[in-house]
Design an enzyme around this catalytic site. Structure first.
Site, PDB file in Angstrom:
ATOM      1  N   CYS A  85      35.693  -5.183  52.708  1.00 28.35           N
ATOM      2  CA  CYS A  85      37.095  -4.945  52.491  1.00 28.35           C
ATOM      3  C   CYS A  85      38.006  -5.023  53.896  1.00 28.35           C
ATOM      4  O   CYS A  85      39.131  -4.975  53.985  1.00 28.35           O
ATOM      5  CB  CYS A  85      37.419  -3.868  51.607  1.00 28.35           C
ATOM      6  N   HIS A 333      44.759  -4.787  45.959  1.00 22.61           N
ATOM      7  CA  HIS A 333      43.652  -4.903  46.472  1.00 22.61           C
ATOM      8  C   HIS A 333      42.695  -6.137  46.564  1.00 22.61           C
ATOM      9  O   HIS A 333      41.722  -6.145  46.160  1.00 22.61           O
ATOM     10  CB  HIS A 333      42.873  -3.682  46.438  1.00 22.61           C
TER      11      HIS A 333
END
Length: 389
Positions: A85, A333
């Site tokens: 991420c 996200h």
């Protein structure tokens, strides 16, 4: 550091099943170039952060080149970066080093991820690979990886509640704050503000996390143009200064302090401390993480973030607003786009371009972007410090 941001671009974040990754990446890249007033020929290097296209779309090897095949920078020198991420904040880190070293005058950084598809299980299976599958025993008998991240975040939240005195209502208040900020952000995936009671009443995912406390899968892209401050002055560009960019990594069995270690090095590099930060974007894949990260960054003492949150310190108008964009919980996200999106938000804040979520007088900003899970915390972390023009 001898680097500056002179252009930003971002797409809407959301679930766009029929939209291809290359459309999102190209849109963000072209917007950043337009914002900087530059052409493709001015770009010496393109660095693309993407976490999971190989698993989500099947595209491996030449991710950067295919993601930007329809953009104006197609054919410019390109690199692909993957760091879970933290992929696109890692790409920004490399872009900063490239211009600060003098190797390149202008670098375009793009973070992009396409997580939605007709097969709704793909994103979960991809996310489940961001742990050490062999060491942590997350491989099922059929060879597939088991989704674990909300279980990890829930366990962290329960431990934090026990040591700090935080209550479920405190956790819900963080999510409600993020939803309010997201309602002010035109590119956010979640734009409906929620009350604390609505967050608490929502479906439980893993105790104590309810659905609004958890970030969603999504699609999106963000981009930045980097150069050196003297070149920006020569071109007449408004330049957000890069004060620090640091990358940290964990290893199995360590203390789970990779965020704190990475932040300390960033503060040292910038010659600043936590008290100097006016606004933050942090990696709140689940809302309670905002409180933990505030303490890891030194914005609050150990166990003290909940008291500051109750006093409104992290809200718009507070002492140090956190996640004015809505954060991962509300802005969304798309994992490979998140780090770049954080920095786009902060660069726009420092240029007073954030509209209704503008942090008045913001002069110094911090982005914390983490990725994966290893040992007792994130596997990777990038901390970036910026200053207003």
């Amino acid at each position: 550091m001898d680097a500056a941001i002179v252009g930003t671009g971002i797409t809407r974040f959301g679930m766009f099943v029929g939209t291809r990754l290359r459309k999102l990446a190209s849109c963000a890249a072209d917007r950043a170039l337009d914002d900087a007033g530059l052409d493709a020929a001015d770009v010496d290097l393109v660095v693309v952060g993407n976490a999971a296209a190989g698993l989500l779309t099947g595209q491996e090897m030449i991710r950067a080149h295919t993601a930007l095949a329809d953009s104006r920078v197609a054919g410019r020198p390109m690199l692909s970066v993957e760091n879970a991420c933290a992929s696109s904040s890692s790409a920004v880190h490399l872009g900063i080093l490239a211009v600060a070293s003098g190797a390149h005058d202008t670098v375009l950084v793009v973070g992009a991820e396409k997580m939605t598809s007709a097969d709704r299980t793909l994103a979960g299976r991809a996310l489940a690979t961001a742990v050490d599958l062999e060491r942590e025993g997350q491989v099922a008998p059929d060879g597939t990886a088991r989704p674990v991240f909300m279980e990890i975040y829930a366990a962290e939240a329960r431990a934090y509640m026990q040591r700090s005195g935080a209550t479920p209502r405190d956790l819900a208040a963080v999510a409600a704050k993020s939803s309010h900020n997201g309602s002010l952000n035109p590119i956010a995936q979640v734009r409906d503000p929620l009350t604390v009671d609505e967050v608490l009443a929502a479906r439980t995912i893993v105790d104590p996390l309810t659905r609004p406390m958890c970030s969603s899968i999504g699609d999106g892209a963000a981009a930045l143009v980097l150069t050196r401050p003297e070149l920006a002055r020569r071109r007449g560009q408004q330049a957000v200064r890069v004060l620090a960019s640091t990358v940290g990594a964990a290893r199995a069995g360590d203390a789970g302090d990779v965020v704190a270690r990475t932040a300390r090095r960033a503060y040292e590099q910038a010659g600043l401390g936590p008290a100097d930060v006016d606004v933050c974007e942090v990696h709140d894949a689940a809302a309670p993480a905002e409180l933990l990260i505030a303490e890891e960054l030194g914005l609050a003492p150990a166990g003290g973030a909940v008291a500051l949150a109750r006093d409104g310190a992290f809200t718009l108008g507070g002492r140090c607003p956190i996640n004015p964009s809505g954060g991962l919980v509300a802005r969304g996200h798309p994992i490979g786009a998140t780090g770049a999106a954080q920095i786009v938000e902060l660069a726009d804040q420092l240029r007073a371009r954030a509209g209704g979520r503008q942090v008045e007088g913001a002069g110094t900003a911090l982005a914390e972007n983490a990725g994966g899970s290893l040992g007792n915390g994130p596997a990777a972390c990038v901390v970036t410090l910026l200053a207003a023009p």
